[in-house]
Motif scaffolding. Structure first.
Motif, PDB file in Angstrom:
ATOM      1  N   ARG A   1       0.521  -0.993  -0.360  1.00  0.00           N
ATOM      2  CA  ARG A   1       0.099   0.144  -0.150  1.00  0.00           C
ATOM      3  C   ARG A   1       0.534   1.485  -0.289  1.00  0.00           C
ATOM      4  N   GLU A   2       0.175   2.180  -0.232  1.00  0.00           N
ATOM      5  CA  GLU A   2       0.716   3.493  -0.293  1.00  0.00           C
ATOM      6  C   GLU A   2       1.418   4.075   1.503  1.00  0.00           C
ATOM      7  N   GLY A   3       2.212   4.458   1.690  1.00  0.00           N
ATOM      8  CA  GLY A   3       2.898   4.602   3.243  1.00  0.00           C
ATOM      9  C   GLY A   3       3.488   3.389   3.386  1.00  0.00           C
ATOM     10  N   ASP A   4       3.578   2.290   2.657  1.00  0.00           N
ATOM     11  CA  ASP A   4       4.410   1.466   3.641  1.00  0.00           C
ATOM     12  C   ASP A   4       5.967   1.959   3.958  1.00  0.00           C
TER      13      ASP A   4
ATOM     14  N   LYS B   1       1.705   1.367  -8.069  1.00  0.00           N
ATOM     15  CA  LYS B   1       2.312   1.768  -6.605  1.00  0.00           C
ATOM     16  C   LYS B   1       4.110   1.712  -7.322  1.00  0.00           C
TER      17      LYS B   1
ATOM     18  N   ASP C   1       4.633  -2.340   6.759  1.00  0.00           N
ATOM     19  CA  ASP C   1       3.480  -1.328   7.191  1.00  0.00           C
ATOM     20  C   ASP C   1       4.312  -1.101   8.253  1.00  0.00           C
ATOM     21  N   LYS C   2       4.033   0.345   7.865  1.00  0.00           N
ATOM     22  CA  LYS C   2       4.562   1.534   8.142  1.00  0.00           C
ATOM     23  C   LYS C   2       4.540   1.322   9.917  1.00  0.00           C
TER      24      LYS C   2
ATOM     25  N   GLU D   1       9.692   4.760   1.116  1.00  0.00           N
ATOM     26  CA  GLU D   1       9.087   4.336   0.633  1.00  0.00           C
ATOM     27  C   GLU D   1       7.973   3.910   0.016  1.00  0.00           C
TER      28      GLU D   1
ATOM     29  N   THR E   1       4.849   5.053  -3.442  1.00  0.00           N
ATOM     30  CA  THR E   1       3.957   5.292  -2.946  1.00  0.00           C
ATOM     31  C   THR E   1       3.044   5.346  -4.159  1.00  0.00           C
TER      32      THR E   1
END
Length: 345
Positions: free
Chosen positions: A177-180, A267, A310-311, A333, A335
């Motif tokens: 996912r975006e932000g991972d 992604k 995952d962050k 990261e 995006t």
């Protein structure tokens, strides 16, 4: 006692008795790799392994094959053959582990122009050490003597690895996912890729390989022959604690080819150059005039694995990998955008 011998074959350049001696010398190294599941006797026609399927609801076999490539030319020039086998195992076992599989067994293929038992033993000792590091068994292999196909003193080495995973736990890149967060796991150097370019850029000769380079703290040859890191144990520890959304083994093709392989459509990966380790060998290579994009498209630039996590789990993932003996930190990261990679900073 081995009674097989052919004078005609020996006159043609193949000494089968040397092959038998090489096999005898290998035995102690192969025994080091035995793990539960190994069946059959040493020297059989097929390597056998009985996997433990307890706790695995839907078993999946994961396989990988690779060779060492022209890094072998460095081993030939230095007449040092006891580490190149580690590279061979690493290139296969790391790929298998990226899926979440535990490597079970490995087989090698060694092709030589003439069997020199002591040299073969050194090569296979490295393969065995790689298997020990990967936690898998060396259950067989082949040493093929082929006079006239290779130059004297040269050989080729390749192999393959089979691992086992539970289907429900296989890395699922569709979950990225975006932000991972992108976590980089440090390499030991150039590993086993880009050596055709390295040899050309550095104008490699035996004399140059023997030169001590202060920035490297060792000779150029010692630096270039540093074995590829085997990340299996760190990855298996990670899968017990954190489920990464993607893993990329940075091999041939560097960042630009390998990181997108783990990304779903839509992604992109954003990597910060400033977050990468400053390993002198890559500076030495770039100072020969190799464009920066080609550096990132050929070499690992100090990062042997890139993981998407995952962050909220990033700190735990880094702690698990570091506790397992590797060095990991955040390098970027995920995006949104066209599938690919941006190297920034």
């Amino acid at each position: 006692m081995q009674e097989s011998y052919s004078k005609a074959y020996a006159d043609a350049g193949v000494d089968v008795t040397a092959g038998y001696k090489a096999v005898e010398l290998m035995k102690s190294h192969i025994v080091r790799t035995e793990i539960p599941g190994v069946l059959g006797k040493f020297g059989g026609f097929g390597g056998m392994f009985a996997p433990n399927l307890r706790g695995i609801s839907e078993p999946v076999l994961v396989s990988g094959t690779d060779g060492v490539g022209t890094k072998l030319k460095i081993a030939f020039a230095m007449n040092k053959h006891d580490t190149i086998g580690i590279d061979c195992v690493a290139m296969c076992a790391n790929d298998v582990a990226c899926s979440g599989a535990k490597p079970l067994f490995f087989l090698d293929y060694l092709a030589v122009p003439k069997t020199i038992p002591e040299t073969v033993e050194k090569i296979i000792s490295g393969v065995a050490e790689g298997c020990v590091q990967a936690g898998c068994a060396l259950v067989g292999g082949e040493t093929a003597e082929m006079p006239g196909l290779y130059s004297p003193g040269e050989y080729d080495l390749a192999g393959f690895c089979v691992g086992l995973a539970d289907k429900s736990k296989i890395t699922d890149c569709s979950k990225i996912r975006e932000g991972d967060v992108l976590i980089g796991v440090q390499s030991s150097g150039v590993h086993s890729n880009g050596f055709s370019l390295i040899r050309k850029a550095l104008d490699i000769t035996p004399e140059r390989l023997a030169l001590h380079v202060d920035d490297l703290g060792q000779t150029l040859g010692e630096e270039l022959l540093t074995p590829t890191k085997i990340y299996v144990k760190a990855l298996l520890a990670l899968f017990e604690e954190v489920a990464p959304t993607g893993i990329s083994h940075i091999t041939g093709g560097g960042f630009y080819e390998n990181i997108p392989r783990m990304l779903p459509e839509g992604k992109r990966a954003r990597v910060e150059k400033s977050a990468l380790p400053k390993m002198p060998i890559f500076g030495i290579l770039q100072n020969t005039g190799i464009p920066e994009r080609d550096m990132f498209n050929t070499f690992n630039m100090g990062i042997g694995l890139v993981l998407s996590v995952d962050k909220n789990h990033a700190d735990k993932a880094i702690a698990v990998i570091n506790t397992a003996g590797e060095t990991a930190h955040i390098i970027g990261e995920v995006t949104s955008g066209e599938q690919g990679i941006d190297i920034c900073g």
